[in-house]
Design a protein around this motif. Structure first.
Motif, PDB file in Angstrom:
ATOM      1  N   ASP A 118       5.055   3.295   0.119  1.00  0.00           N
ATOM      2  CA  ASP A 118       5.829   3.673   1.243  1.00  0.00           C
ATOM      3  C   ASP A 118       6.575   1.867   1.544  1.00  0.00           C
ATOM      4  O   ASP A 118       6.847   1.541   2.915  1.00  0.00           O
ATOM      5  CB  ASP A 118       4.762   4.085   2.649  1.00  0.00           C
TER       6      ASP A 118
ATOM      7  N   VAL B 241      -1.821   3.351   5.147  1.00  0.00           N
ATOM      8  CA  VAL B 241      -1.903   4.932   5.940  1.00  0.00           C
ATOM      9  C   VAL B 241      -3.115   5.746   4.900  1.00  0.00           C
ATOM     10  O   VAL B 241      -3.438   4.847   3.927  1.00  0.00           O
ATOM     11  CB  VAL B 241      -1.218   6.506   5.093  1.00  0.00           C
TER      12      VAL B 241
ATOM     13  N   TRP C  36       0.983  -1.565   0.181  1.00  0.00           N
ATOM     14  CA  TRP C  36      -0.131   0.233  -0.490  1.00  0.00           C
ATOM     15  C   TRP C  36       0.624   1.400   0.188  1.00  0.00           C
ATOM     16  O   TRP C  36       0.720   2.574   0.410  1.00  0.00           O
ATOM     17  CB  TRP C  36      -0.985   0.315   0.674  1.00  0.00           C
TER      18      TRP C  36
ATOM     19  N   ASN D 228       1.368  13.847  -3.945  1.00  0.00           N
ATOM     20  CA  ASN D 228       1.067  12.893  -2.483  1.00  0.00           C
ATOM     21  C   ASN D 228       1.585  11.654  -1.761  1.00  0.00           C
ATOM     22  O   ASN D 228       2.298  11.213  -1.024  1.00  0.00           O
ATOM     23  CB  ASN D 228      -0.917  12.232  -2.867  1.00  0.00           C
ATOM     24  N   ALA D 229       2.962  11.557  -2.549  1.00  0.00           N
ATOM     25  CA  ALA D 229       4.296  10.273  -2.849  1.00  0.00           C
ATOM     26  C   ALA D 229       5.120  10.835  -1.677  1.00  0.00           C
ATOM     27  O   ALA D 229       4.559  11.992  -1.921  1.00  0.00           O
ATOM     28  CB  ALA D 229       4.464  10.047  -4.321  1.00  0.00           C
TER      29      ALA D 229
ATOM     30  N   VAL E 209      -8.255   3.488  -2.003  1.00  0.00           N
ATOM     31  CA  VAL E 209      -7.105   3.727  -3.024  1.00  0.00           C
ATOM     32  C   VAL E 209      -6.852   4.959  -3.508  1.00  0.00           C
ATOM     33  O   VAL E 209      -7.015   6.075  -3.364  1.00  0.00           O
ATOM     34  CB  VAL E 209      -7.382   2.609  -4.675  1.00  0.00           C
ATOM     35  N   THR E 210      -5.527   5.257  -4.766  1.00  0.00           N
ATOM     36  CA  THR E 210      -5.312   5.948  -5.058  1.00  0.00           C
ATOM     37  C   THR E 210      -5.963   6.486  -6.339  1.00  0.00           C
ATOM     38  O   THR E 210      -6.862   5.006  -6.844  1.00  0.00           O
ATOM     39  CB  THR E 210      -3.882   6.757  -5.098  1.00  0.00           C
TER      40      THR E 210
ATOM     41  N   ARG F 287       1.524  11.397   8.825  1.00  0.00           N
ATOM     42  CA  ARG F 287       0.112  10.781   9.625  1.00  0.00           C
ATOM     43  C   ARG F 287       1.058  10.148  10.333  1.00  0.00           C
ATOM     44  O   ARG F 287       1.817   9.130   9.541  1.00  0.00           O
ATOM     45  CB  ARG F 287      -1.243  10.126   8.920  1.00  0.00           C
TER      46      ARG F 287
ATOM     47  N   ILE G  56     -11.676   8.579   2.569  1.00  0.00           N
ATOM     48  CA  ILE G  56     -10.608   8.202   1.840  1.00  0.00           C
ATOM     49  C   ILE G  56     -10.014   7.607   3.123  1.00  0.00           C
ATOM     50  O   ILE G  56      -8.524   6.765   2.654  1.00  0.00           O
ATOM     51  CB  ILE G  56     -10.813   7.709   0.704  1.00  0.00           C
ATOM     52  N   GLY G  57      -9.179   9.659   3.853  1.00  0.00           N
ATOM     53  CA  GLY G  57      -8.348   9.535   3.807  1.00  0.00           C
ATOM     54  C   GLY G  57      -7.329   9.812   3.381  1.00  0.00           C
ATOM     55  O   GLY G  57      -5.785   9.181   3.297  1.00  0.00           O
ATOM     56  N   THR G  58      -7.125  10.408   2.325  1.00  0.00           N
ATOM     57  CA  THR G  58      -6.600  11.453   1.472  1.00  0.00           C
ATOM     58  C   THR G  58      -5.453  12.142   1.786  1.00  0.00           C
ATOM     59  O   THR G  58      -5.347  12.372   3.128  1.00  0.00           O
ATOM     60  CB  THR G  58      -6.887  11.541  -0.056  1.00  0.00           C
ATOM     61  N   THR G  59      -4.524  11.983   1.079  1.00  0.00           N
ATOM     62  CA  THR G  59      -3.223  13.325   0.836  1.00  0.00           C
ATOM     63  C   THR G  59      -3.813  14.651   1.023  1.00  0.00           C
ATOM     64  O   THR G  59      -2.940  15.439   1.170  1.00  0.00           O
ATOM     65  CB  THR G  59      -2.002  12.927   0.780  1.00  0.00           C
TER      66      THR G  59
ATOM     67  N   GLN H 208       3.296   5.340  -4.926  1.00  0.00           N
ATOM     68  CA  GLN H 208       2.553   4.402  -4.332  1.00  0.00           C
ATOM     69  C   GLN H 208       3.005   3.120  -4.368  1.00  0.00           C
ATOM     70  O   GLN H 208       4.158   2.680  -4.080  1.00  0.00           O
ATOM     71  CB  GLN H 208       0.581   4.893  -4.289  1.00  0.00           C
TER      72      GLN H 208
ATOM     73  N   LEU I 135      -3.227  -0.052  -3.975  1.00  0.00           N
ATOM     74  CA  LEU I 135      -3.252   1.712  -3.662  1.00  0.00           C
ATOM     75  C   LEU I 135      -4.078   1.875  -5.600  1.00  0.00           C
ATOM     76  O   LEU I 135      -4.348   2.300  -6.115  1.00  0.00           O
ATOM     77  CB  LEU I 135      -2.988   2.733  -3.472  1.00  0.00           C
TER      78      LEU I 135
HETATM   79  P1  IMP Z   1      -4.719   9.963  -2.437  1.00  0.00           P
HETATM   80  O1  IMP Z   1      -3.738   9.858  -3.503  1.00  0.00           O
HETATM   81  O2  IMP Z   1      -4.389  11.217  -2.356  1.00  0.00           O
HETATM   82  O3  IMP Z   1      -6.433  10.266  -3.157  1.00  0.00           O
HETATM   83  O4  IMP Z   1      -5.001   9.407  -1.288  1.00  0.00           O
HETATM   84  C1  IMP Z   1      -5.547   8.238  -1.384  1.00  0.00           C
HETATM   85  C2  IMP Z   1      -4.892   6.819  -0.678  1.00  0.00           C
HETATM   86  O5  IMP Z   1      -3.628   6.586  -0.942  1.00  0.00           O
HETATM   87  C3  IMP Z   1      -5.243   7.800   0.877  1.00  0.00           C
HETATM   88  O6  IMP Z   1      -5.554   6.613   0.877  1.00  0.00           O
HETATM   89  C4  IMP Z   1      -3.542   7.733   0.757  1.00  0.00           C
HETATM   90  O7  IMP Z   1      -2.532   7.844   2.533  1.00  0.00           O
HETATM   91  C5  IMP Z   1      -2.981   6.768  -0.307  1.00  0.00           C
HETATM   92  N1  IMP Z   1      -1.315   6.832  -0.420  1.00  0.00           N
HETATM   93  C6  IMP Z   1      -1.381   7.950  -1.107  1.00  0.00           C
HETATM   94  N2  IMP Z   1      -0.125   8.572  -1.364  1.00  0.00           N
HETATM   95  C7  IMP Z   1       0.577   7.747  -0.760  1.00  0.00           C
HETATM   96  C8  IMP Z   1       1.682   7.136  -0.239  1.00  0.00           C
HETATM   97  O8  IMP Z   1       2.760   7.676  -1.439  1.00  0.00           O
HETATM   98  N3  IMP Z   1       1.848   6.451  -0.308  1.00  0.00           N
HETATM   99  C9  IMP Z   1       0.707   5.802   0.893  1.00  0.00           C
HETATM  100  N4  IMP Z   1      -0.069   5.927   0.741  1.00  0.00           N
HETATM  101  C10 IMP Z   1      -0.347   6.761   0.344  1.00  0.00           C
END
Ligand code: IMP
Length: 425
Positions: free
Chosen positions: A13, A274, A11, A38-39, A239-240, A304, A125-128, A225, A229
């Protein structure tokens, strides 16, 4: 190895940045093909720590051309601030190219995402919160998308932005009547400023990569990611919004995946996640806290605390199959060094049925109970090990079990954050 790729199988990291950094001296071009800021990639060498988010890790190696390809969603402000921060650390960034086909993240993307996540409450979703999903949504929807290339056609950009902002303000107000609206003129001025600053980097990266292939240049694709995800193949909807498995390379770069000679899957020796969504092997106990502390499992981008658990071979081997990796890199093995015994999830039990397939439906994954294989810990400091034969036999057994269950040979084992703390087979 003319063309290689490094992708995460869990997932995110997984410490992909370290493997990419290790390999970049063999490559002339490093390509980031998905996601955005986000990465989080942490790279350590010579006693310095570099935190990268949008920039490919190749940026730290002189002589390497780094490419931000069409599949990335680009926040130009974040790009400029990341470039500044590595310059402030004394690194002169190598050559960087940015695709004119990449889609641009605007302030309304972040604003809309913040409301959507808040409105979902427990189901968030808990996005970034970087506007990633909302930008990709506009890309797929087409009617309200703006690409990097549009920034360089001022009349067209101004007109397009007016139209998009008008629509976005209606949406923002409808979602939350107390939301602040955004101003097209202010965004126009701000983004024209960014466009000017990055203009020397913007190009048709697809054409560049095709020329590079023709010239037999060595090329490395850097995943972001992780496979679980992935928008199509991951644990949807948690997911992303892009194809973060190996599947994303072709669409995100314009380079056909058949030219890739070597796909390396990166796995952590345990599991982290995360944000929301099921994580069958998550440990809500002292061992989970221990792994979090030993592994410094806090998000690079958001800070986080990451959810930690035992290695999940069901999820990871699925990631390996979807991404089509040839071999794996097992990362952060040293984090497990103080534990008496270790568990590896080799199957799930769902409603009394045993399976080694990752369920396609989130409700089924939520009910999955891990079936564990228990192996002894090694209880020794392994951070100084540099050859496979020097690992304690219990550590070798652990690596072999991971390899057996993921059905891929292990070619790298990482036992510390530094470049040289790596055993290469
Ligand atoms: P988003 O990519 O910000 O839309 O987040 C969607 C989901 O992907 C969330 O659960 C984030 O925590 C996870 N996510 C996004 N980028 C990463 C990353 O680089 N590492 C780990 N989880 C990520």
């Amino acid at each position: 190895m003319a063309v290689s790729a490094v992708v995460g199988l869990q997932w995110g990291d997984e410490a992909k940045g370290k493997i990419v950094d290790l390999l970049t001296d063999q490559f002339e071009i490093v390509v980031r093909y998905l996601g955005g800021n986000n990465a989080g990639h942490t790279v350590m060498f010579d006693g310095s720590t570099y935190k990268l988010s949008l920039l490919p890790a190749g940026i730290l190696r002189p002589g390497v051309t780094s490419v931000i390809a069409n599949g990335v969603v680009l926040n130009p402000k974040a790009l400029l601030s990341e470039l500044k921060s590595i310059k402030d650390q004394g690194v002169e960034p190598g050559n960087l190219l940015v695709s004119d086909r990449a889609h641009v993240i605007f302030p309304y993307h972040m604003a809309e995402e913040a409301i959507l996540e808040k409105n979902r409450g427990e189901k968030a979703i808990g996005t970034t919160m970087r506007g990633i999903g909302t930008c990709y949504r506009d890309k797929i929807g087409r009617t309200h998308a703006i690409r990097v290339g549009d920034l360089y056609r001022p009349d067209h950009f101004r007109e397009r932005l007016q139209e998009v902002v008008e629509y976005k303000n209606v949406i923002l107000k409808a979602l939350d009547p107390s939301a602040e609206t955004v101003c097209a003129d202010a965004i126009y001025d701000e983004y024209c400023g960014y466009a000017e600053q990055i203009s020397g980097m913007v190009t048709d990266t697809t054409a560049f990569l095709h020329r590079a292939l023709k010239d037999n240049k060595n090329m490395l694709f850097e995943g972001a990611q992780g496979s679980l995800l992935d928008i199509d193949h991951g644990t949807f909807p948690y997911v992303t919004s892009s194809n973060s498995s190996g599947c994303g390379i072709q669409a995100g770069s314009g380079v056909p995946s058949r030219v890739i000679d070597r796909m390396i899957g990166v796995v952590k020796s345990y599991t982290t996640r995360v944000g929301g969504g099921p994580c069958p092997t998550e440990l809500h106990c002292e061992i989970g806290n221990h792994i979090r502390t030993e592994g410094n499992e806090f998000g690079t981008v958001t800070g986080r605390p990451r959810r930690c658990g035992w290695f999940d071979a069901v999820a990871t081997s699925y990631g390996a199959r979807v991404s089509g990796v040839d071999c794996i890199a097992v990362m952060l093995l040293d984090v497990l060094s103080k534990l008496d015994e270790l568990k590896i999830c080799e199957a799930y039990e769902i409603d009394g049925e045993r399976t080694t397939d990752l369920p396609s439906q989130i409700q089924d994954l939520e009910r999955a109970k891990p079936v564990y294989r228990t192996v002894p810990g090694w209880k020794k400091d392994i951070t100084g090990v540099r050859r496979m034969e020097d690992f304690p036999k219990e550590a070798r057994q652990y690596i072999d079990t991971v390899s057996e269950l993921v059905e891929r040979p292990v070619e790298f084992v990482s036992i510390g954050p530094d470049r040289d703390q790596t055993v290469i087979l």
